[in-house]
Enzyme design. Sequence first.
Site, PDB file in Angstrom:
ATOM      1  CE1 TYR A 123      21.617  -3.102  61.450  1.00 47.88           C
ATOM      2  CE2 TYR A 123      19.350  -3.762  61.919  1.00 47.88           C
ATOM      3  CZ  TYR A 123      20.655  -3.546  62.339  1.00 47.88           C
ATOM      4  OH  TYR A 123      20.982  -3.767  63.646  1.00 47.88           O
ATOM      5  CG  ASP A 195      15.552   1.386  58.468  1.00 46.12           C
ATOM      6  OD1 ASP A 195      15.733   2.518  58.967  1.00 46.12           O
ATOM      7  OD2 ASP A 195      16.041   0.347  58.943  1.00 46.12           O
TER       8      ASP A 195
END
Length: 404
Positions: A123, A195
Amino acid sequence: MGQRARHTRRNPQGLRVKDKTRIVTAGRDTEANLGAVNPPVYHASTILFPTYKDLRSANPFQTDKPYYGRRGTPTTWAFAKAVAELEGGAHTWVFPSGLAAVAATLLAYLNQGDHVLITDSTYEPTRIIAERVLKPKGIEAEYYDPIIGAGIADLIKPNTRLVYLESPGSLTFEVQDIPAIADMAHKAGALVAIDNTWASPLFLKPFGLGVDISIQAATKYIVGHSDAMLGTVTTTEEAWLPLRNCAGFTGQCAGPDDVYLGLRGFRTLDARLRQHQAGAIEVAKWLEGRPEVLQVLHPALPNHPQHEIWKRDFLGASGLFGIVFKTVNERAIEAFLDSLEHFGMGYSWGGFESLAIPAWPSKIRKATKWTLPEPIVRLHIGLEDVGDLIADLFQAFEKFNAAL
Ligand SMILES: Cc1ncc(COP(=O)(O)O)c(C=O)c1O
Protein backbone atom coordinates in the site's frame (compact mmCIF):
# COMPACT_ATOMS: atom_id res chain seq x y z
CA MET A 1 -5.26 -4.50 25.02
CA GLY A 2 -6.55 -7.96 24.34
CA GLN A 3 -5.90 -11.23 26.05
CA ARG A 4 -4.43 -14.57 25.24
CA ALA A 5 -6.56 -15.64 22.28
CA ARG A 6 -9.08 -18.35 22.90
CA HIS A 7 -8.62 -19.72 19.41
CA THR A 8 -8.56 -23.25 20.74
CA ARG A 9 -12.09 -22.76 22.11
CA ARG A 10 -14.16 -25.92 21.83
CA ASN A 11 -17.88 -26.62 21.88
CA PRO A 12 -19.46 -29.04 24.41
CA GLN A 13 -18.70 -32.00 22.12
CA GLY A 14 -15.01 -31.11 22.19
CA LEU A 15 -14.98 -29.94 18.57
CA ARG A 16 -13.12 -26.78 17.61
CA VAL A 17 -15.55 -23.86 17.43
CA LYS A 18 -16.00 -22.73 13.81
CA ASP A 19 -15.11 -19.20 12.70
CA LYS A 20 -18.72 -18.48 11.83
CA THR A 21 -19.58 -19.04 15.50
CA ARG A 22 -16.52 -17.19 16.82
CA ILE A 23 -17.50 -14.12 14.83
CA VAL A 24 -20.78 -14.02 16.72
CA THR A 25 -19.43 -14.86 20.17
CA ALA A 26 -15.77 -13.76 20.45
CA GLY A 27 -15.15 -11.05 23.03
CA ARG A 28 -18.75 -11.09 24.27
CA ASP A 29 -19.47 -10.78 27.98
CA THR A 30 -23.19 -10.24 28.35
CA GLU A 31 -23.06 -10.83 32.11
CA ALA A 32 -20.83 -7.81 32.56
CA ASN A 33 -23.20 -5.76 30.38
CA LEU A 34 -26.45 -6.33 32.31
CA GLY A 35 -27.48 -8.95 29.77
CA ALA A 36 -27.12 -6.67 26.75
CA VAL A 37 -25.78 -8.54 23.72
CA ASN A 38 -23.42 -5.69 22.84
CA PRO A 39 -21.16 -3.80 25.26
CA PRO A 40 -22.07 -0.17 25.87
CA VAL A 41 -19.98 2.59 24.33
CA TYR A 42 -17.88 3.84 27.21
CA HIS A 43 -16.91 7.47 26.78
CA ALA A 44 -14.15 7.84 29.31
CA SER A 45 -10.95 9.70 30.03
CA THR A 46 -10.73 9.83 33.83
CA ILE A 47 -11.41 6.60 35.65
CA LEU A 48 -12.02 7.08 39.38
CA PHE A 49 -10.38 4.70 41.87
CA PRO A 50 -12.40 4.12 45.03
CA THR A 51 -9.40 4.10 47.41
CA TYR A 52 -5.78 5.20 47.60
CA LYS A 53 -4.76 1.54 47.66
CA ASP A 54 -6.70 0.82 44.45
CA LEU A 55 -5.06 3.80 42.72
CA ARG A 56 -1.56 2.78 43.80
CA SER A 57 -1.96 -0.88 42.88
CA ALA A 58 -3.60 -0.39 39.46
CA ASN A 59 -1.69 -1.79 36.47
CA PRO A 60 -1.91 0.50 33.42
CA PHE A 61 -1.62 -2.39 30.98
CA GLN A 62 -4.12 -4.74 32.56
CA THR A 63 -6.87 -5.28 30.04
CA ASP A 64 -9.77 -6.32 32.18
CA LYS A 65 -9.72 -3.38 34.59
CA PRO A 66 -10.12 0.27 33.64
CA TYR A 67 -7.15 2.55 34.36
CA TYR A 68 -7.38 5.63 32.13
CA GLY A 69 -9.42 6.23 28.97
CA ARG A 70 -6.37 6.08 26.73
CA ARG A 71 -5.76 2.49 27.85
CA GLY A 72 -9.17 1.46 26.57
CA THR A 73 -12.46 0.51 28.15
CA PRO A 74 -14.57 -2.67 28.06
CA THR A 75 -15.75 -1.63 24.56
CA THR A 76 -12.16 -1.63 23.30
CA TRP A 77 -11.25 -4.87 25.03
CA ALA A 78 -14.25 -6.70 23.64
CA PHE A 79 -13.24 -5.66 20.11
CA ALA A 80 -9.55 -6.46 20.68
CA LYS A 81 -10.37 -9.90 22.08
CA ALA A 82 -12.66 -10.67 19.15
CA VAL A 83 -10.02 -9.70 16.56
CA ALA A 84 -7.23 -11.59 18.37
CA GLU A 85 -9.35 -14.72 18.49
CA LEU A 86 -10.29 -14.64 14.80
CA GLU A 87 -6.75 -13.81 13.64
CA GLY A 88 -5.46 -16.67 15.80
CA GLY A 89 -2.94 -14.45 17.62
CA ALA A 90 -2.36 -13.80 21.31
CA HIS A 91 -3.00 -10.05 21.70
CA THR A 92 -4.47 -7.16 19.71
CA TRP A 93 -3.98 -3.40 20.03
CA VAL A 94 -6.63 -1.12 18.53
CA PHE A 95 -5.53 1.95 16.55
CA PRO A 96 -7.39 5.00 15.19
CA SER A 97 -6.72 3.95 11.56
CA GLY A 98 -5.19 1.19 9.52
CA LEU A 99 -2.26 3.43 8.63
CA ALA A 100 -1.59 4.14 12.33
CA ALA A 101 -1.46 0.36 12.83
CA VAL A 102 1.08 0.02 9.98
CA ALA A 103 3.20 2.88 11.37
CA ALA A 104 3.17 1.46 14.91
CA THR A 105 4.29 -1.93 13.60
CA LEU A 106 7.26 -0.46 11.72
CA LEU A 107 8.24 1.78 14.63
CA ALA A 108 7.81 -0.92 17.29
CA TYR A 109 10.23 -3.43 15.80
CA LEU A 110 12.79 -1.20 14.08
CA ASN A 111 15.54 0.96 15.54
CA GLN A 112 18.33 3.13 14.16
CA GLY A 113 20.70 1.05 12.02
CA ASP A 114 18.10 -1.63 11.28
CA HIS A 115 17.06 -2.88 7.85
CA VAL A 116 13.51 -3.79 6.82
CA LEU A 117 12.41 -5.66 3.70
CA ILE A 118 9.06 -4.44 2.35
CA THR A 119 7.10 -6.01 -0.49
CA ASP A 120 7.11 -3.89 -3.66
CA SER A 121 3.35 -4.43 -3.86
CA THR A 122 2.62 -2.68 -0.59
CA TYR A 123 0.00 0.00 0.00
CA GLU A 124 1.58 3.30 -1.10
CA PRO A 125 1.29 5.15 2.24
CA THR A 126 3.29 2.31 3.85
CA ARG A 127 6.16 3.30 1.53
CA ILE A 128 5.73 6.91 2.59
CA ILE A 129 6.24 5.87 6.22
CA ALA A 130 9.41 4.05 5.13
CA GLU A 131 10.74 7.02 3.13
CA ARG A 132 9.62 9.94 5.26
CA VAL A 133 9.60 8.57 8.80
CA LEU A 134 11.98 5.58 8.96
CA LYS A 135 14.73 6.76 6.62
CA PRO A 136 15.44 10.07 8.41
CA LYS A 137 15.78 8.07 11.62
CA GLY A 138 18.49 5.84 10.12
CA ILE A 139 16.28 2.83 9.35
CA GLU A 140 16.89 1.43 5.88
CA ALA A 141 13.89 0.14 3.91
CA GLU A 142 14.49 -2.07 0.88
CA TYR A 143 11.72 -3.31 -1.43
CA TYR A 144 11.51 -6.85 -2.75
CA ASP A 145 9.64 -8.64 -5.51
CA PRO A 146 6.35 -9.82 -3.92
CA ILE A 147 6.68 -13.25 -5.54
CA ILE A 148 10.26 -13.77 -4.39
CA GLY A 149 9.33 -16.64 -2.03
CA ALA A 150 12.33 -18.34 -0.41
CA GLY A 151 14.58 -16.08 -2.55
CA ILE A 152 14.09 -13.46 0.18
CA ALA A 153 17.05 -15.18 1.88
CA ASP A 154 19.41 -13.47 -0.60
CA LEU A 155 18.21 -10.02 0.48
CA ILE A 156 18.40 -10.57 4.22
CA LYS A 157 21.30 -8.70 5.83
CA PRO A 158 22.78 -9.13 9.31
CA ASN A 159 20.75 -6.08 10.45
CA THR A 160 17.41 -7.14 8.86
CA ARG A 161 14.96 -7.11 11.75
CA LEU A 162 11.64 -7.28 9.93
CA VAL A 163 10.20 -8.67 6.69
CA TYR A 164 6.95 -6.92 5.78
CA LEU A 165 4.33 -8.58 3.56
CA GLU A 166 1.02 -7.59 2.08
CA SER A 167 -0.83 -10.36 0.29
CA PRO A 168 -2.42 -9.99 -2.14
CA GLY A 169 -0.59 -6.77 -2.99
CA SER A 170 -2.37 -3.42 -3.14
CA LEU A 171 -3.54 -2.62 -6.71
CA THR A 172 -1.66 -5.50 -8.37
CA PHE A 173 -2.84 -8.50 -6.30
CA GLU A 174 0.28 -10.71 -6.32
CA VAL A 175 -0.10 -13.52 -3.79
CA GLN A 176 2.99 -14.04 -1.65
CA ASP A 177 4.43 -17.37 -0.51
CA ILE A 178 4.05 -16.53 3.17
CA PRO A 179 5.43 -19.78 4.69
CA ALA A 180 8.55 -19.70 2.47
CA ILE A 181 9.29 -16.05 3.31
CA ALA A 182 8.56 -16.55 7.02
CA ASP A 183 10.82 -19.57 7.16
CA MET A 184 13.79 -17.68 5.67
CA ALA A 185 13.15 -14.61 7.83
CA HIS A 186 13.02 -16.67 11.01
CA LYS A 187 16.18 -18.59 10.11
CA ALA A 188 17.92 -15.20 9.97
CA GLY A 189 16.34 -14.01 13.24
CA ALA A 190 13.97 -11.49 11.63
CA LEU A 191 10.30 -11.04 12.49
CA VAL A 192 7.52 -11.26 9.90
CA ALA A 193 4.62 -8.80 9.66
CA ILE A 194 1.74 -8.87 7.20
CA ASP A 195 -0.94 -6.41 6.15
CA ASN A 196 -3.84 -8.88 6.19
CA THR A 197 -6.58 -6.41 5.27
CA TRP A 198 -7.64 -7.92 1.90
CA ALA A 199 -8.52 -11.34 3.28
CA SER A 200 -9.54 -10.10 6.75
CA PRO A 201 -8.92 -12.51 9.65
CA LEU A 202 -11.70 -14.67 8.24
CA PHE A 203 -10.02 -15.70 4.98
CA LEU A 204 -6.34 -15.75 6.00
CA LYS A 205 -4.89 -17.16 9.23
CA PRO A 206 -1.42 -15.63 9.16
CA PHE A 207 -0.16 -17.07 12.45
CA GLY A 208 -0.59 -20.61 11.16
CA LEU A 209 1.67 -19.67 8.22
CA GLY A 210 4.53 -18.38 10.35
CA VAL A 211 3.66 -14.68 10.66
CA ASP A 212 4.46 -12.90 13.95
CA ILE A 213 2.46 -9.69 13.48
CA SER A 214 -0.80 -9.20 11.56
CA ILE A 215 -2.24 -5.81 10.64
CA GLN A 216 -5.83 -5.00 9.75
CA ALA A 217 -7.08 -1.75 8.29
CA ALA A 218 -10.32 -2.53 10.15
CA THR A 219 -11.75 0.51 8.37
CA LYS A 220 -12.35 -1.89 5.45
CA TYR A 221 -14.17 -5.22 5.93
CA ILE A 222 -14.32 -5.32 9.73
CA VAL A 223 -16.16 -1.99 10.04
CA GLY A 224 -17.76 -2.86 6.71
CA HIS A 225 -20.07 0.14 6.37
CA SER A 226 -17.71 2.97 5.32
CA ASP A 227 -18.44 4.95 8.44
CA ALA A 228 -15.46 4.60 10.79
CA MET A 229 -11.64 4.60 10.76
CA LEU A 230 -9.95 1.81 12.71
CA GLY A 231 -6.82 -0.36 12.71
CA THR A 232 -5.59 -3.37 14.63
CA VAL A 233 -2.27 -5.08 15.20
CA THR A 234 -2.35 -8.65 16.48
CA THR A 235 0.81 -10.47 17.55
CA THR A 236 2.06 -13.73 18.96
CA GLU A 237 2.78 -13.84 22.69
CA GLU A 238 6.53 -13.51 21.97
CA ALA A 239 6.18 -10.46 19.70
CA TRP A 240 3.69 -8.58 21.88
CA LEU A 241 5.80 -6.40 24.19
CA PRO A 242 7.49 -4.08 21.64
CA LEU A 243 4.12 -3.42 19.96
CA ARG A 244 2.29 -2.89 23.24
CA ASN A 245 4.99 -0.52 24.50
CA CYS A 246 5.23 1.46 21.26
CA ALA A 247 1.44 1.83 21.01
CA GLY A 248 0.89 2.49 24.70
CA PHE A 249 3.79 4.90 25.18
CA THR A 250 2.82 6.94 22.11
CA GLY A 251 -0.82 7.25 23.17
CA GLN A 252 -2.43 5.21 20.39
CA CYS A 253 -6.12 4.80 21.12
CA ALA A 254 -9.24 4.68 18.97
CA GLY A 255 -12.43 6.60 19.80
CA PRO A 256 -15.13 4.54 21.54
CA ASP A 257 -17.83 5.10 18.92
CA ASP A 258 -15.55 3.87 16.14
CA VAL A 259 -14.50 0.85 18.21
CA TYR A 260 -18.17 0.05 18.78
CA LEU A 261 -18.81 0.26 15.03
CA GLY A 262 -15.84 -2.03 14.49
CA LEU A 263 -17.29 -4.61 16.87
CA ARG A 264 -20.73 -4.33 15.32
CA GLY A 265 -19.29 -4.78 11.83
CA PHE A 266 -17.22 -7.73 13.05
CA ARG A 267 -20.38 -9.66 14.02
CA THR A 268 -21.58 -9.80 10.39
CA LEU A 269 -18.17 -10.25 8.75
CA ASP A 270 -18.77 -13.84 7.67
CA ALA A 271 -22.11 -13.13 5.99
CA ARG A 272 -20.88 -9.99 4.25
CA LEU A 273 -17.53 -11.30 3.11
CA ARG A 274 -19.04 -14.40 1.53
CA GLN A 275 -21.39 -12.21 -0.48
CA HIS A 276 -18.52 -9.89 -1.50
CA GLN A 277 -16.59 -13.00 -2.54
CA ALA A 278 -19.39 -14.51 -4.63
CA GLY A 279 -20.22 -11.20 -6.34
CA ALA A 280 -16.57 -10.40 -7.08
CA ILE A 281 -15.85 -13.81 -8.60
CA GLU A 282 -18.92 -13.56 -10.82
CA VAL A 283 -17.98 -10.08 -12.03
CA ALA A 284 -14.31 -11.07 -12.44
CA LYS A 285 -15.25 -14.07 -14.62
CA TRP A 286 -17.55 -11.92 -16.73
CA LEU A 287 -14.74 -9.39 -17.18
CA GLU A 288 -12.36 -12.15 -18.32
CA GLY A 289 -14.67 -12.72 -21.29
CA ARG A 290 -14.65 -9.06 -22.39
CA PRO A 291 -12.63 -8.34 -25.55
CA GLU A 292 -11.21 -5.12 -24.02
CA VAL A 293 -9.69 -6.93 -21.02
CA LEU A 294 -6.14 -8.25 -21.04
CA GLN A 295 -6.09 -9.62 -17.51
CA VAL A 296 -8.27 -9.71 -14.42
CA LEU A 297 -6.11 -9.46 -11.30
CA HIS A 298 -8.10 -11.69 -8.98
CA PRO A 299 -6.33 -14.47 -7.00
CA ALA A 300 -9.40 -16.77 -7.03
CA LEU A 301 -9.34 -17.03 -10.86
CA PRO A 302 -7.40 -20.06 -12.14
CA ASN A 303 -5.59 -17.76 -14.61
CA HIS A 304 -4.06 -15.73 -11.80
CA PRO A 305 -0.29 -16.47 -11.73
CA GLN A 306 -0.29 -17.32 -8.00
CA HIS A 307 -3.71 -18.99 -7.94
CA GLU A 308 -2.24 -22.24 -6.55
CA ILE A 309 -0.60 -20.41 -3.62
CA TRP A 310 -3.86 -18.60 -2.94
CA LYS A 311 -5.71 -21.93 -2.90
CA ARG A 312 -3.13 -23.44 -0.55
CA ASP A 313 -3.08 -20.62 2.02
CA PHE A 314 -6.35 -18.69 1.87
CA LEU A 315 -9.83 -19.71 2.99
CA GLY A 316 -11.60 -17.35 0.62
CA ALA A 317 -11.38 -14.18 -1.44
CA SER A 318 -12.74 -10.72 -0.78
CA GLY A 319 -14.38 -8.26 -3.15
CA LEU A 320 -11.34 -6.25 -4.29
CA PHE A 321 -9.50 -6.88 -7.56
CA GLY A 322 -8.05 -5.20 -10.66
CA ILE A 323 -8.70 -4.97 -14.40
CA VAL A 324 -5.90 -4.56 -16.94
CA PHE A 325 -7.11 -3.37 -20.37
CA LYS A 326 -5.56 -4.47 -23.69
CA THR A 327 -5.51 -0.96 -25.12
CA VAL A 328 -6.13 1.96 -22.84
CA ASN A 329 -5.70 5.67 -22.40
CA GLU A 330 -6.79 8.08 -19.73
CA ARG A 331 -9.70 9.45 -21.81
CA ALA A 332 -11.21 5.98 -22.11
CA ILE A 333 -10.78 5.33 -18.39
CA GLU A 334 -12.40 8.68 -17.60
CA ALA A 335 -15.39 7.81 -19.82
CA PHE A 336 -15.60 4.33 -18.27
CA LEU A 337 -15.53 5.55 -14.66
CA ASP A 338 -17.74 8.60 -15.18
CA SER A 339 -20.46 6.49 -16.78
CA LEU A 340 -20.71 3.97 -13.93
CA GLU A 341 -23.90 4.35 -11.98
CA HIS A 342 -23.53 1.69 -9.27
CA PHE A 343 -19.79 2.07 -8.65
CA GLY A 344 -18.74 5.09 -6.63
CA MET A 345 -15.34 6.70 -7.16
CA GLY A 346 -13.39 7.13 -3.96
CA TYR A 347 -10.59 5.77 -1.85
CA SER A 348 -10.88 2.97 0.67
CA TRP A 349 -12.97 -0.19 0.19
CA GLY A 350 -14.56 -2.98 2.23
CA GLY A 351 -17.89 -1.25 2.76
CA PHE A 352 -21.23 -2.50 1.43
CA GLU A 353 -20.95 -0.39 -1.72
CA SER A 354 -19.19 -0.99 -5.03
CA LEU A 355 -16.28 1.27 -5.94
CA ALA A 356 -13.96 1.86 -8.90
CA ILE A 357 -10.73 3.86 -9.12
CA PRO A 358 -7.92 4.21 -11.70
CA ALA A 359 -4.35 3.27 -10.74
CA TRP A 360 -0.82 3.52 -12.19
CA PRO A 361 1.28 0.80 -10.51
CA SER A 362 4.42 1.67 -12.54
CA LYS A 363 4.68 5.02 -10.76
CA ILE A 364 5.00 3.33 -7.38
CA ARG A 365 7.29 0.35 -8.03
CA LYS A 366 10.96 0.31 -6.95
CA ALA A 367 12.24 -3.30 -6.95
CA THR A 368 10.15 -4.57 -9.86
CA LYS A 369 8.74 -3.11 -13.08
CA TRP A 370 5.06 -2.94 -13.95
CA THR A 371 4.97 -3.42 -17.72
CA LEU A 372 1.26 -4.00 -18.43
CA PRO A 373 -0.90 -1.21 -19.93
CA GLU A 374 -2.00 1.60 -17.59
CA PRO A 375 -4.14 2.97 -16.07
CA ILE A 376 -5.62 -0.15 -14.58
CA VAL A 377 -8.91 -0.02 -12.70
CA ARG A 378 -9.40 -1.33 -9.18
CA LEU A 379 -12.92 -2.54 -8.45
CA HIS A 380 -14.54 -3.22 -5.12
CA ILE A 381 -17.64 -5.37 -5.47
CA GLY A 382 -20.20 -4.42 -2.85
CA LEU A 383 -23.40 -6.13 -1.77
CA GLU A 384 -25.59 -4.92 -4.67
CA ASP A 385 -27.25 -7.28 -7.15
CA VAL A 386 -24.51 -8.72 -9.37
CA GLY A 387 -26.67 -8.50 -12.51
CA ASP A 388 -27.08 -4.77 -11.94
CA LEU A 389 -23.32 -4.38 -11.54
CA ILE A 390 -22.55 -6.33 -14.72
CA ALA A 391 -25.15 -4.35 -16.68
CA ASP A 392 -23.50 -1.17 -15.42
CA LEU A 393 -20.04 -2.36 -16.50
CA PHE A 394 -21.45 -3.42 -19.88
CA GLN A 395 -22.67 0.10 -20.66
CA ALA A 396 -19.40 1.56 -19.29
CA PHE A 397 -17.41 -0.51 -21.83
CA GLU A 398 -19.46 1.13 -24.62
CA LYS A 399 -18.37 4.56 -23.35
CA PHE A 400 -14.79 3.26 -22.96
CA ASN A 401 -14.70 2.03 -26.57
CA ALA A 402 -16.20 5.26 -27.91
CA ALA A 403 -13.54 7.33 -26.11
CA LEU A 404 -10.52 5.13 -27.03
C1 LIG B 1 -4.07 -2.62 2.32
C2 LIG B 1 -4.31 -1.41 3.16
N1 LIG B 1 -3.65 -1.28 4.30
C3 LIG B 1 -3.82 -0.19 5.10
C4 LIG B 1 -4.68 0.81 4.74
C5 LIG B 1 -4.82 2.00 5.62
O1 LIG B 1 -6.03 1.97 6.34
P1 LIG B 1 -6.77 3.29 6.81
O2 LIG B 1 -7.39 3.89 5.60
O3 LIG B 1 -7.73 2.80 7.83
O4 LIG B 1 -5.73 4.18 7.42
C6 LIG B 1 -5.40 0.72 3.55
C7 LIG B 1 -6.33 1.78 3.13
O5 LIG B 1 -6.77 1.85 2.01
C8 LIG B 1 -5.20 -0.43 2.72
O6 LIG B 1 -5.84 -0.55 1.55
